[in-house]
Design an enzyme around this catalytic site. Structure first.
Site, PDB file in Angstrom:
ATOM      1  N   LYS A  60       0.824  -1.222   0.000  1.00  7.66           N
ATOM      2  CA  LYS A  60       0.000   0.000   0.000  1.00  7.66           C
ATOM      3  C   LYS A  60       0.851   1.263   0.000  1.00  7.66           C
ATOM      4  CE  LYS A  60      -2.185  -1.173   3.801  1.00  7.66           C
ATOM      5  NZ  LYS A  60      -1.815  -2.596   3.989  1.00  7.66           N
ATOM      6  N   THR A  61       1.826   1.294   0.894  1.00  9.75           N
ATOM      7  CA  THR A  61       2.632   2.509   1.027  1.00  9.75           C
ATOM      8  C   THR A  61       3.386   2.809  -0.263  1.00  9.75           C
ATOM      9  OG1 THR A  61       2.876   2.242   3.418  1.00  9.75           O
ATOM     10  CG2 THR A  61       4.536   3.563   2.295  1.00  9.75           C
ATOM     11  N   GLU A  87      -3.570   5.918   1.436  1.00 10.87           N
ATOM     12  CA  GLU A  87      -3.362   4.534   1.817  1.00 10.87           C
ATOM     13  C   GLU A  87      -4.565   4.093   2.648  1.00 10.87           C
ATOM     14  OE1 GLU A  87      -0.073   2.059   4.407  1.00 10.87           O
ATOM     15  OE2 GLU A  87       0.576   3.786   3.228  1.00 10.87           O
TER      16      GLU A  87
END
Length: 464
Positions: free
Chosen positions: A121-122, A165
């Site tokens: 995600k990051t 995110e």
């Protein structure tokens, strides 16, 4: 023009303001003109950055930190009910807002891209933030890590796009209403909150149900959990589904990924045309993250060739295979990987990038619950390294679980043929590694806890 300060957020107080998710929301509110305050357990560069934006940051938690005129108190799921500032908020009848609700309010009125998945995600959120900024679209973004370029995890932009995110760990990603949702993968994790894969899938289904009518779900065509999720949600009314990956059935199909040292060249088939671009970080998993970002941007109407070129400007996120330095011919790299899939992906990426080097890992398990459920798989992942040092479990928000220790991982690693050594005193690790490492080796500090602090100390020992 981006919206202003959401209702009740004029004077917010953040408990744990230094955390990756919390600090990002606080930064955006401060940039929008809110009177931000908060507290954190210890001093940090994040606290200083918030003060530079005009925020009041207290070190330590105390009832007196909460101003009488606070408009709300913002908390994450990690904040315990007996926190003195939370208790004081109840006494003052100050509304308590979960971090996810605060973030959702910041996205209101904007074209939101929410990036979800058990891993990646990051990185993917960061890739989009960098590329959209490079294209002068001035996005707002909130990320769970600091970008290597601008060095921040969040910013308020004047453009119409907000990239965030979306955290599945506590189901908080179900609060968002994105125009584009990305699902990178779906795996069992966060065992304190999910009892089964079916619960995980139900949570991700609820997340995809929140995509605005006419919006787009961008989802992996390769990863088994994502493929199952696609089958569950494809026939539902609302979002258009775009799959990406190496599978022949993918709508955005990865034709080829060519490693080039610490970068990759990626060729995709998109809209009947081949498109080749550079990903400036190593590893197949990061290349696939870039393809997900490409598909999401195209869903918003951004020309594919422009976006592909801009994605090449992404140079990484702190703690995601971040080079900390080199001493005595030994490179030290920091990795946030703490789930077996992430550990395997990062070790394979390093093996592909430095084929002639030994890889030494300093691994710190994160959470007792995760180690209890996935300790065997963690040990098996460490077999990809030439040698590993394994620290005690970093508890974070959890209390110890009887019988659950790092020995579960070490036993599994040795059973898989790995050279794994327990080190219970974290301060001894730099000396241990300096004694093991030889010129040409690569040292990888790995885990979601404070193992990241060891990189500079290892470099000092190697230098001396």
């Amino acid at each position: 023009m981006a919206p202003g300060i959401p209702a009740a957020m004029e004077r917010p107080h953040f408990i744990g303001i230094g955390g990756a998710g919390m600090s990002g929301i606080a930064k955006i509110l401060a940039q929008r003109g809110a009177k931000v305050a908060g507290s954190d357990a210890k001093e940090s560069g994040t606290a200083e950055a918030l003060r530079a934006l005009g925020a009041t940051v207290h070190i330590g938690h105390a009832a007196g930190n909460l101003a009488d005129d606070a408009s709300c108190v913002v908390v994450s799921s990690a904040i315990r009910p007996d926190n003195p500032e939370l208790v004081r908020a109840a006494e003052l009848s100050v509304p308590v807002v979960h971090r996810s609700d605060a973030l959702a309010s910041l996205m209101g009125g904007l074209r939101a891209i929410a990036v979800a998945g058990t891993h990646g995600k990051t990185t993917t959120t960061s890739m989009l933030a960098v590329a959209l900024t490079e294209l002068n679209l001035d996005p707002s973004y909130a990320i769970g890590g600091d970008l290597a370029g601008p060095g921040t995890n969040a910013t308020h932009g004047e453009g119409e796009i907000f990239v965030a995110e979306a955290d599945e760990s506590d189901r908080s990603f179900q609060k968002y209403d994105p125009e584009v949702a990305i699902v990178l993968n779906v795996e069992l994790d966060h065992h304190a909150n999910y009892a089964s894969m079916d619960e995980i899938h139900e949570s991700f289904e609820a997340f995809t149900d929140k995509i605005v009518p006419g919006g787009t779900l961008v989802i992996s065509a390769d990863q088994a959990g994502a493929v199952e999720l696609t089958a569950r949600v494809r026939d539902r009314a609302g979002a258009h589904v775009v799959t990406y990956g190496e599978a022949d059935s993918a709508d955005v199909r990865v034709h080829r990924i060519t490693p080039r040292g610490l970068t990759s060249e990626v060729t995709v088939l998109l809209g009947g045309k081949y498109l080749t671009f550079t990903v400036s970080v190593p590893g197949r998993h990061y290349a696939l993250n870039a393809v997900a970002a490409l598909a999401a941007g195209v869903a918003l109407g951004i020309p594919a060739h422009n976006l592909a070129s801009a994605l090449g400007k992404y140079t990484g996120v702190k703690r995601r295979l971040q080079l900390k330095g080199e001493a005595a011919g030994v490179q030290v790299i920091d990795s946030y990987a703490h789930h077996p899939t992430e550990m395997t992906a990062d070790l394979e990426a390093m093996r592909g990038a430095v084929t002639d080097s030994r890889i030494l890992v300093v691994f710190q398990p994160h959470l007792f619950s995760r180690t209890q459920e996935l300790g065997t798989e963690m040990g098996q992942a460490l077999a990809l390294a030439d040698a590993s040092v394994v620290l005690d479990i970093y508890p974070a928000r959890e209390d110890p679980v009887p019988g659950v220790t790092s020995e579960l991982i070490i036993d599994a690693a040795r059973a898989a043929g790995a050279d794994a050594t327990p080190v219970h005193d974290k301060s001894a690790v730099p000396g241990v590694i300096a004694g093991m490492a030889k010129p040409g080796d690569l040292v990888l500090t790995m885990g979601a806890g404070d193992v990241t602090d060891l990189g500079p100390q290892i470099l000092d020992h190697l230098s001396s």
